[in-house]
Design a protein around this motif. Structure first.
Motif, mmCIF file in Angstrom:
data_model
loop_
_atom_site.group_PDB
_atom_site.id
_atom_site.type_symbol
_atom_site.label_atom_id
_atom_site.label_comp_id
_atom_site.label_asym_id
_atom_site.label_seq_id
_atom_site.Cartn_x
_atom_site.Cartn_y
_atom_site.Cartn_z
ATOM 1 N N CYS A 1 -4.290 -2.200 -6.684
ATOM 2 C CA CYS A 1 -5.361 -3.257 -6.371
ATOM 3 C C CYS A 1 -4.519 -4.289 -5.635
ATOM 4 C CB CYS A 1 -5.980 -3.855 -7.687
ATOM 5 S SG CYS A 1 -7.388 -4.773 -7.156
ATOM 6 N N VAL B 1 -9.316 -3.754 -2.837
ATOM 7 C CA VAL B 1 -9.139 -5.220 -2.253
ATOM 8 C C VAL B 1 -10.097 -6.110 -3.319
ATOM 9 C CG1 VAL B 1 -9.907 -6.484 -0.386
ATOM 10 C CG2 VAL B 1 -8.924 -4.191 0.059
ATOM 11 N N VAL C 1 -14.743 -5.327 -0.012
ATOM 12 C CA VAL C 1 -14.044 -5.909 -1.089
ATOM 13 C C VAL C 1 -14.644 -4.983 -2.231
ATOM 14 C CG1 VAL C 1 -14.269 -7.756 -2.628
ATOM 15 C CG2 VAL C 1 -14.051 -7.991 -0.219
ATOM 16 N N VAL D 1 -9.372 -11.399 4.152
ATOM 17 C CA VAL D 1 -9.693 -10.008 3.622
ATOM 18 C C VAL D 1 -9.298 -9.123 4.772
ATOM 19 C CG1 VAL D 1 -11.801 -8.613 3.117
ATOM 20 C CG2 VAL D 1 -11.328 -10.848 2.060
ATOM 21 N N VAL E 1 -5.701 -8.027 5.143
ATOM 22 C CA VAL E 1 -5.453 -6.975 4.062
ATOM 23 C C VAL E 1 -6.078 -5.902 4.498
ATOM 24 C CG1 VAL E 1 -6.109 -6.367 1.716
ATOM 25 C CG2 VAL E 1 -5.657 -8.695 2.171
ATOM 26 N N ASN E 2 -7.173 -5.534 4.879
ATOM 27 C CA ASN E 2 -7.698 -4.269 5.255
ATOM 28 C C ASN E 2 -6.920 -3.592 6.327
ATOM 29 O OD1 ASN E 2 -10.086 -3.408 3.367
ATOM 30 N ND2 ASN E 2 -10.659 -5.353 3.824
ATOM 31 N N CYS F 1 -6.382 -10.966 -3.060
ATOM 32 C CA CYS F 1 -6.330 -11.950 -1.915
ATOM 33 C C CYS F 1 -7.250 -13.187 -2.013
ATOM 34 C CB CYS F 1 -6.450 -11.164 -0.670
ATOM 35 S SG CYS F 1 -8.019 -10.606 -0.243
ATOM 36 N N THR G 1 0.804 -1.352 0.108
ATOM 37 C CA THR G 1 0.100 -0.006 -0.096
ATOM 38 C C THR G 1 0.798 1.132 -0.106
ATOM 39 O OG1 THR G 1 -2.018 -1.268 1.220
ATOM 40 C CG2 THR G 1 -1.713 1.366 1.328
#
Length: 306
Positions: free
Chosen positions: A23, A54, A99, A33, A36-37, A26, A17
């Motif tokens: 983008c 995402v 997402v 998820v 990732v966030n 995952c 990031t």
């Protein structure tokens, strides 16, 4: 999924990031998820950087029963803002609000299987910003397979669509030769005048040499999906020109490899740690990621050899 794996995912995508990726792809698992966030927000807490999309990945020959059942759950409880507890069996593969995109991995040879998955997704795709379809080189059947898949999606796709050209699946190789298949696949598709609508992106065997190879073939364009609010902002000539159709590159195994060594050292010495708590290692990871992402973004990054 082990807790260490989730921390690794969080740290990996925090680094990328900060490197400015558009983008993040995952697995379609709620815990992944969430990791990732969390990584994205950790990066944004350090620098007020644009949030990447995402994306979750599914296979058209493996995720069908889950998504069909999820869709039934949602249809039974319209507007409920969740699922019916008595029908949920805990797979964790709902399409949550955080997402932005979905990628469908397919062989391209079974339109009926692809259609079953797409139909099963139903209204879940309504709020997505991007639908990507990843498939291998099918030689003489490639364009006809793309047309068949696009005809299935066309009626209810409400966002960007992207064709991910998988030159050498799951490679992660570092040499110049590893990316040749991906570039050859891109060259063939870029020159085809009868392909369906959508951006083209390279994957499989992609590495730090990929953009150099694309530029030699005069295939690389600098307009990205994230920079264009809709297709109308892009000149129609760019959508059909054989020299301006490669809209991006997906770095999977290679991206993990070049940063993974640093992140693994953090975990080995400090346990389940957040990479931002160790500025020296974070800087090293950012330098590695920028050197890769910079080939696409035109950053002028020079790694110092010590």
């Amino acid at each position: 999924m082990q807790l260490r794996d989730l921390v690794d995912i969080r740290n990996l995508f925090s680094v990328y990031t900060l490197a400015g990726v558009d983008c993040i792809d995952c697995a379609a698992e709620a815990s992944v998820v969430n990791a990732v966030n969390e990584g994205i927000e950790a990066a944004r807490a350090l620098v007020p950087i644009r949030r990447p999309w995402v994306m979750i990945s599914v296979n058209d020959d493996g995720d069908i029963p889950i998504f069909v059942k999820l869709n039934l759950i949602r249809m039974i409880a319209p507007g409920a803002g969740g699922v019916l507890a008595e029908r949920c069996y805990g797979c964790g593969r709902c399409l949550p609000d955080d997402v932005d995109a979905i990628e469908i991995h397919t062989s391209g040879r079974e339109p009926a299987v692809f259609k079953e998955l797409w139909t099963g997704l139903g209204h879940s795709t309504a709020n997505l910003k991007l639908v990507a379809v990843s498939f291998p080189d099918l030689r003489d059947s490639t364009i006809s397979a793309m047309k068949a898949m696009y005809s299935i999606m066309e009626a209810n796709i409400q966002c960007f669509n992207l064709w991910q050209l998988d030159g050498r699946p799951m490679s992660g190789d570092i040499g110049r030769g590893a990316t040749r298949d991906a570039i050859a696949f891109a060259r063939k598709l870029a020159s085809a005048g009868d392909k369906p609508k959508g951006f083209l992106q390279l994957a499989g065997g992609t590495n730090a040499h990929t953009i150099e190879g694309l530029k030699k073939e005069k295939l690389f364009q600098t307009i990205t999906i994230h920079e264009a609010s809709n297709y109308e902002t892009i000149p129609s000539s760019s959508l059909r020109s054989p020299t301006a159709l490669i809209a991006g590159v997906a770095f999977g195994g290679y991206a993990r490899k070049i940063v993974g060594r640093i992140l693994n050292s953090v975990q080995s010495h400090h346990g389940l740690a957040h990479v931002e708590d160790f500025p020296e290692q974070l800087l090293q990871a950012i330098i590695e990621s920028l050197a890769l992402v910079g080939t696409v973004k035109c950053y002028n990054i020079q790694k110092q050899v010590t």
